[in-house]
Structures are given as C-alpha cells and as structure tokens.
Scaffold this motif. Structure first.
Motif, mmCIF file in Angstrom:
data_model
loop_
_atom_site.group_PDB
_atom_site.id
_atom_site.type_symbol
_atom_site.label_atom_id
_atom_site.label_comp_id
_atom_site.label_asym_id
_atom_site.label_seq_id
_atom_site.Cartn_x
_atom_site.Cartn_y
_atom_site.Cartn_z
ATOM 1 N N ARG A 251 -8.799 -15.256 -10.960
ATOM 2 C CA ARG A 251 -9.447 -15.442 -9.661
ATOM 3 C C ARG A 251 -8.426 -15.411 -8.527
ATOM 4 N N MET A 252 -7.302 -16.077 -8.718
ATOM 5 C CA MET A 252 -6.297 -16.144 -7.656
ATOM 6 C C MET A 252 -5.661 -14.777 -7.402
ATOM 7 N N LEU A 253 -5.335 -14.052 -8.466
ATOM 8 C CA LEU A 253 -4.758 -12.729 -8.292
ATOM 9 C C LEU A 253 -5.747 -11.790 -7.592
ATOM 10 N N ALA A 254 -7.004 -11.860 -8.012
ATOM 11 C CA ALA A 254 -8.016 -10.995 -7.397
ATOM 12 C C ALA A 254 -8.128 -11.275 -5.903
ATOM 13 N N ALA A 255 -8.125 -12.545 -5.519
ATOM 14 C CA ALA A 255 -8.217 -12.898 -4.103
ATOM 15 C C ALA A 255 -6.991 -12.442 -3.336
ATOM 16 N N GLU A 256 -5.824 -12.629 -3.941
ATOM 17 C CA GLU A 256 -4.572 -12.277 -3.272
ATOM 18 C C GLU A 256 -4.441 -10.768 -3.095
ATOM 19 N N LEU A 257 -4.986 -10.001 -4.031
ATOM 20 C CA LEU A 257 -4.802 -8.553 -4.029
ATOM 21 C C LEU A 257 -5.985 -7.800 -3.436
ATOM 22 N N ALA A 258 -6.936 -8.506 -2.879
ATOM 23 C CA ALA A 258 -8.109 -7.857 -2.286
ATOM 24 C C ALA A 258 -7.680 -6.832 -1.241
ATOM 25 N N GLY A 259 -8.238 -5.655 -1.333
ATOM 26 C CA GLY A 259 -7.956 -4.604 -0.369
ATOM 27 C C GLY A 259 -6.730 -3.765 -0.667
ATOM 28 N N THR A 260 -6.026 -4.052 -1.750
ATOM 29 C CA THR A 260 -4.804 -3.308 -2.077
ATOM 30 C C THR A 260 -5.051 -2.129 -3.010
ATOM 31 N N GLY A 261 -6.254 -2.045 -3.577
ATOM 32 C CA GLY A 261 -6.526 -1.043 -4.599
ATOM 33 C C GLY A 261 -6.298 -1.547 -6.007
ATOM 34 N N VAL A 262 -5.871 -2.814 -6.129
ATOM 35 C CA VAL A 262 -5.633 -3.423 -7.443
ATOM 36 C C VAL A 262 -6.806 -4.345 -7.762
ATOM 37 N N LEU A 263 -7.498 -4.068 -8.845
ATOM 38 C CA LEU A 263 -8.641 -4.860 -9.285
ATOM 39 C C LEU A 263 -8.226 -5.739 -10.457
#
Length: 234
Positions: free
Chosen positions: A168-180
C-alpha cells in the motif's frame, strides 16, 4: 499480449509457484531472471523454463547479495521492468501467540517482509527513471486483517500483513510514475511450502501474480490485494 522488450525478476524463482510464474512470464515474451539462493537451483529452473530465462544468484536476506544481484541484472539486461517478490518461508506451523520462537519470527520477517523491501528498494528507482514498472508482492489472505480469524502461523501471518502494508505504501508513493504495485494471494498451492495435499496446482497459483505483472499500459490498477484476479479486503 507480448512483452518481448521487458525483463522480469522473480525472487524464489527456482521451484513451486516462483518457477511457474517464471514459466508463464517467459511464455508471454518476457526475459526472466530466476532469483535463487543456490546458483545450481536457478540454473536448473532456467533449463525448465527455456532460453528466455537467466539464472541469478540472490539471497533476499542479504543486503549485499541483493545489491550484487541487481547490479548483475542490469549488466545482463539493461534494467528490470517487472519485480515479483515471491521468495518466502513458513516456519511456525501450528504455533500460537504469544508462544512464538523469536528466531522463527526474525527469520520469517527477514525473508517475507524485509527481503521484499530490500529488493524493491534496489529495483524501483530504475523503474521510476524508465517511467514503467510492475511490482507484485506474493502474499496470503492469512495477512489480511479483515479476514484474520485464527492465531495459527503467527509469524507467517504477521510477515504477510507487513508485506501488505508495504504494498500500500509503495503504491501510494509511486502513484503517477508508471510503476504499479499490487499484492497477489496465490491460494493454497502444491509446492514446497504448501505441501502435496494443497488443492491448487502451481499453474493456478501463478495466474494472479502473472496477471498483475503484465498489466497493460493504461491500466492504473495499483495498491490492491487480489486472489483469482478479484480484490480481497486488506
């Protein structure tokens, strides 16, 4: 969909679900880095997968091993586009809290949670730079707080709950970067960990991790926990 220009790293990729994930990713056209602690096990798995597979010596419990493996992977392939954090252990059987051996707890957390974090920490910056990445954390419904109704396997459960939080934390931090970033529960699968009496075969267990690892461009699915391609509650 073919992914011929992509490279995937599968930790714990030499047997069981990890081996089948590698096989299915290779079938979809990805180059597959088979991460395993024993080089000979990685090489044997690569022979089973085929020419798209490359062995990689990798111990997720060692920061030095992770650093060296990712450096080698970049030299071999130019970069890692897909990370499947599959390496894991289950050591506590029918133990119940609060009676848990601390050595078992530390080993389980270091492999299932901290190990995944180590590898993601080494791999994700390159994904962000490239503007593309898929991170799949292989977890378990045993780690879901909403579904937790037993104290069996406490170290294993807690390690997977922590892995879910990292997802959850990685997904939130990487939102909008192209990394899912997503988590996949393969279900109780016949493997070295799941045992021979499990009702699911490796092909079925690998399906959801592979689906998440190959989400197409334009699919914004991130920060989720899935089983059989359907959402589960955290």
């Amino acid at each position: 969909m073919r992914h011929g220009s992509r490279t995937a790293l599968v930790t714990g990729g030499a047997r069981g679900i990890g081996l089948e994930i590698g096989r299915q990713l290779a079938d979809r056209g990805l180059r597959v880095l088979v991460g395993a602690r024993r080089p000979e096990a990685a090489e044997e798995a690569c022979r089973a997968i085929g020419p798209a597979a490359v062995p990689l010596s990798l111990d997720v419990t060692s920061a030095g091993s992770v650093t060296e493996a990712v450096r080698e992977a970049r030299e071999l392939t130019g970069g890692i586009d897909v990370l499947v954090n599959n390496a894991g252990v289950s050591l506590d059987g029918d133990l119940r809290p609060p009676h848990v051996d601390e050595d078992i707890l530390h080993t389980t957390l270091d492999t299932n949670f901290t190990g995944a974090w180590r590898v993601a920490q080494a791999v994700v910056p390159g994904m962000v730079e490239a503007g593309y990445g898929r991170v799949v954390n292989v977890t378990s419904s045993y780690g879901s707080l909403a579904l937790m109704d037993s104290g069996r396997h406490p170290a294993y459960r807690i390690s997977k709950t922590a892995l879910n939080a990292l997802t959850r934390m990685l997904a939130a931090e990487l939102a909008g970067t192209g990394v899912l970033v997503n988590a996949a529960d393969p279900g109780w699968t016949r493997s070295g960990m799941g045992g021979p009496s499990a009702p699911r075969g490796p092909r079925e267990g690998a399906d959801t991790p592979v689906w998440l690892a190959t989400l197409p461009d334009g699919d914004g699915t991130t920060g989720g926990l899935f089983a059989d391609r359907r959402p589960l509650p955290w």
